[in-house]
Design a protein around this motif. Structure first.
Motif, mmCIF file in Angstrom:
data_model
loop_
_atom_site.group_PDB
_atom_site.id
_atom_site.type_symbol
_atom_site.label_atom_id
_atom_site.label_comp_id
_atom_site.label_asym_id
_atom_site.label_seq_id
_atom_site.Cartn_x
_atom_site.Cartn_y
_atom_site.Cartn_z
ATOM 1 N N GLU A 11 -6.936 -4.212 -2.985
ATOM 2 C CA GLU A 11 -7.398 -4.544 -4.199
ATOM 3 C C GLU A 11 -8.362 -3.475 -4.520
ATOM 4 O O GLU A 11 -9.233 -3.601 -3.879
ATOM 5 C CB GLU A 11 -7.809 -5.915 -4.406
ATOM 6 C CG GLU A 11 -8.782 -6.341 -3.280
ATOM 7 C CD GLU A 11 -9.091 -7.841 -3.543
ATOM 8 O OE1 GLU A 11 -9.531 -8.213 -4.609
ATOM 9 O OE2 GLU A 11 -9.098 -8.454 -2.498
ATOM 10 N N VAL A 67 -12.077 -3.034 -6.153
ATOM 11 C CA VAL A 67 -13.435 -4.097 -6.344
ATOM 12 C C VAL A 67 -14.486 -3.238 -7.245
ATOM 13 O O VAL A 67 -15.405 -3.970 -7.762
ATOM 14 C CB VAL A 67 -14.028 -4.486 -5.006
ATOM 15 C CG1 VAL A 67 -12.679 -5.310 -4.307
ATOM 16 C CG2 VAL A 67 -14.459 -3.140 -4.185
ATOM 17 N N ARG A 96 -12.178 0.275 -2.999
ATOM 18 C CA ARG A 96 -11.194 -0.742 -2.558
ATOM 19 C C ARG A 96 -11.560 -1.840 -1.366
ATOM 20 O O ARG A 96 -12.408 -1.101 -0.748
ATOM 21 C CB ARG A 96 -9.707 -0.002 -2.375
ATOM 22 C CG ARG A 96 -9.259 0.533 -3.586
ATOM 23 C CD ARG A 96 -8.165 1.395 -3.400
ATOM 24 N NE ARG A 96 -7.185 1.790 -4.321
ATOM 25 C CZ ARG A 96 -7.574 2.915 -5.000
ATOM 26 N NH1 ARG A 96 -8.425 3.568 -4.725
ATOM 27 N NH2 ARG A 96 -6.679 3.259 -6.056
ATOM 28 N N GLU A 132 -12.895 1.436 -11.044
ATOM 29 C CA GLU A 132 -11.481 1.491 -11.082
ATOM 30 C C GLU A 132 -11.293 2.887 -11.664
ATOM 31 O O GLU A 132 -10.418 3.402 -11.582
ATOM 32 C CB GLU A 132 -11.307 0.351 -11.889
ATOM 33 C CG GLU A 132 -9.614 0.461 -12.096
ATOM 34 C CD GLU A 132 -9.289 -1.017 -12.863
ATOM 35 O OE1 GLU A 132 -7.802 -1.221 -12.591
ATOM 36 O OE2 GLU A 132 -10.018 -1.869 -12.869
ATOM 37 N N SER A 154 0.716 -1.289 0.013
ATOM 38 C CA SER A 154 0.080 -0.108 -0.036
ATOM 39 C C SER A 154 0.671 1.298 0.091
ATOM 40 O O SER A 154 1.896 1.334 0.661
ATOM 41 C CB SER A 154 -0.894 -0.026 1.196
ATOM 42 O OG SER A 154 -1.693 1.189 1.382
ATOM 43 N N LYS A 210 -3.003 -5.860 2.498
ATOM 44 C CA LYS A 210 -3.451 -5.819 1.178
ATOM 45 C C LYS A 210 -4.172 -4.733 0.543
ATOM 46 O O LYS A 210 -5.224 -4.513 1.341
ATOM 47 C CB LYS A 210 -3.956 -7.460 0.980
ATOM 48 C CG LYS A 210 -4.197 -7.820 -0.471
ATOM 49 C CD LYS A 210 -5.012 -9.424 -0.364
ATOM 50 C CE LYS A 210 -5.341 -9.707 -1.742
ATOM 51 N NZ LYS A 210 -5.804 -10.994 -1.821
#
Length: 533
Positions: free
Chosen positions: A496, A498, A509, A501, A428, A494
């Motif tokens: 990501e 979702v 995220r 974007e 991150s 972590k």
């Protein structure tokens, strides 16, 4: 009456320590009897690039020493010390140059005074902008500037430009600069109050300050450097003075006025306002003495029919740095290079925090939180959904169209944040909380549809949020505003994307966190920490 001209802001000295960047790009040439300092525009680019780089990862020594003073003050609360210690730890992480001190790496602002005998031969703002562009492209900083395409359509500029650049003329053959990276949180806590002569007495001023201090709240990440400016030849002049005063630019003004209208610092009222801030018990975000590090009160002349009053802050990301160009070269203010020396050998003692498992069903998370009172310190572990302004607006559009609340908003707590770029090899980028209040308008409707049942962010919220949490059984948890770098390094495992974007840093995220610090601010019974101060 004889004509008198007075420098409106007579700064009596400059004790700033500078480091020299280079002797290149400057030379002195003769034009008749006048010496002209000729500056290659590449020097402007280099100065802006270096200044914005330094101020994104380093802080002033005096600012960091004030954080250490909180740890050494026996009157500081455990919460004051907890915040101060985290902010010092954050400075130690940020100094490595990978994770900026705050995820909101700010609007780049340049205030410059160009001597009449300085020649560049270009549009200086363009070259300063190029230097700013270089830093935001090359470093792990966030692009936060939103440009309008039409009245309602907006897009991220993708470069953090445009910058705000104001260049003034002065006598001499030097070029002086103040660079600021102003985050949205502290910028949003700049207030203009149009008052009258009736304010200008001790009783009224005291009552005014006590009331308006509460407007600041904690969403801009205290402890603050607070500026209060009384008067001004215009509203614009007042607010410009607020910004510069909060950055320490007016520290060496005179301490009394004169018939020519010079600006001055009122030292007595600085002490009085500082005491009022201490008595507020807001503290360094979660209760205590240290709502402010210090206060600057500046008195300005005014039109007889007007009395503008400005209030503003520089936050715990105190990103202000001076620069200058002289015949001797290009210089930038020396910031602290070893913040680790200010950390105590042992962390301040605190009672153990309550562990909260975020990977259990939402109903069980709510049941667990319901067992504890407001102000309870937590350690969060598990999964968070990250969403802020634009993502909330997109989800509201879905609800307005009759579509269901996204499952991720129902199954997980939501963290209001938007990250800086991720350094290579790390999970991150800097990833601290954003201001909760901007999402207040969505809470009741989202909770009605099963979303936003647990919210994590910074700052105080409106009564509407308290009422919604009481009605629907929700919670608002407060995260420390400011230590974004250490959160990225130690607490976020972590990240990501979702959903949405295309929104860049505003995309939704999913993040995995470990021992993420937080406090219960608003509970499911309608209790609220800030309401109880």
């Amino acid at each position: 009456m004889d004509f008198i001209y007075q420098d409106p802001y007579p700064i009596l000295k400059d004790d700033t320590q500078y480091r020299k960047i280079t002797s290149d790009y400057v030379k002195v040439e003769k034009l008749g009897d006048r010496e002209i300092l000729t500056v290659d525009p590449k020097g402007l680019e280099l100065l802006a690039q270096e200044a914005l780089k330094d101020v994104s990862f380093m802080l002033r020594t005096a600012h960091l020493e004030k954080l250490r003073a909180i740890l050494d003050d026996p009157e500081a609360t455990d919460n004051d010390r907890f915040v101060a210690y985290n902010l010092l730890q954050n400075a130690v992480v940020a100094i490595e140059g990978e994770l900026p001190s705050c995820q909101d790496t700010g609007t780049a602002i340049v205030m410059a005074k160009k001597g009449e005998n300085v020649y560049t031969g270009v549009d200086d703002a363009e070259w300063l902008s190029k230097g700013i562009f270089n830093t935001y492209q090359e470093r792990n900083l966030r692009y936060s500037q939103i440009v309008p395409i039409s009245m309602f359509e907006e897009k991220n500029s993708g470069s953090n430009l445009p910058a705000q650049i104001d260049i003034y003329a002065k006598k001499g053959a030097s070029y002086e600069f103040l660079f600021l990276a102003k985050g949205g949180g502290s910028a949003n806590k700049t207030y203009l109050y149009q008052q009258t002569k009736s304010l200008l007495n001790e009783k009224s001023m005291d009552a005014f300050v006590r009331a308006k201090i509460m407007d600041l709240g904690t969403s801009a990440c205290p402890p603050y450097h607070l500026a209060l400016v009384i008067g001004g030849t215009s509203a614009e002049a007042n607010l410009a003075a607020v910004k510069k005063a909060s950055a320490g630019y007016f520290d060496h003004l005179p301490t009394s006025g004169n018939m020519a209208g010079q600006a001055f610092r009122d030292l007595e009222w600085e002490k009085r306002v500082q005491l009022i801030c201490q008595e507020s018990a807001i503290g360094a975000q979660f209760g205590g003495k240290y709502f402010t590090h210090d206060v600057r009160v500046i008195r300005l002349p005014r039109h007889a029919a007007s009395c503008p009053v400005g209030l503003g802050v520089s936050c715990s990301a105190d990103r202000n740095i001076k620069g200058k160009i002289t015949k001797d070269g290009i210089f930038v203010e020396q910031l602290e290079v070893n913040p680790k020396r200010l950390l105590p050998e042992t962390a301040p003692h605190l009672e153990p925090a309550v562990d909260i498992d975020l990977n259990q069903p939402m109903v069980d998370i709510l049941k667990k939180l319901s067992q504890y009172p407001i102000k309870t310190r937590l350690k969060l572990n598990g999964t968070l959904i990250v969403a802020r302004d634009i993502a909330h607006a997109k989800i509201k559009e879905l609800l307005d169209a009759g579509k269901p609340m996204p499952e991720y908003f129902k199954n997980h707590p939501v963290y209001y944040a938007g990250p800086a770029k991720t350094p290579e090899g790390m999970p991150s980028g800097s990833f601290g909380p954003t201001t909760a209040g901007r999402m207040d308008v969505y809470v009741a409707e989202f909770q009605k549809h099963g979303g936003s049942m647990v919210m994590l962010a910074k700052g105080n919220r409106t009564k509407d949020v308290m009422n919604a949490c009481k009605t629907y059984g929700g919670f608002y948890l407060g995260s420390i505003g400011g230590p974004a770098a250490i959160l990225a390094q130690e607490n976020i495992l972590k990240v990501e994307v979702v959903d949405f974007e295309e929104l860049g840093m505003e995309a939704v995220r999913k993040i995995t966190i470990k021992d993420f610090p937080a406090f219960i601010i608003t509970d499911d019974k309608g209790n609220d920490f800030f309401e109880n101060l």
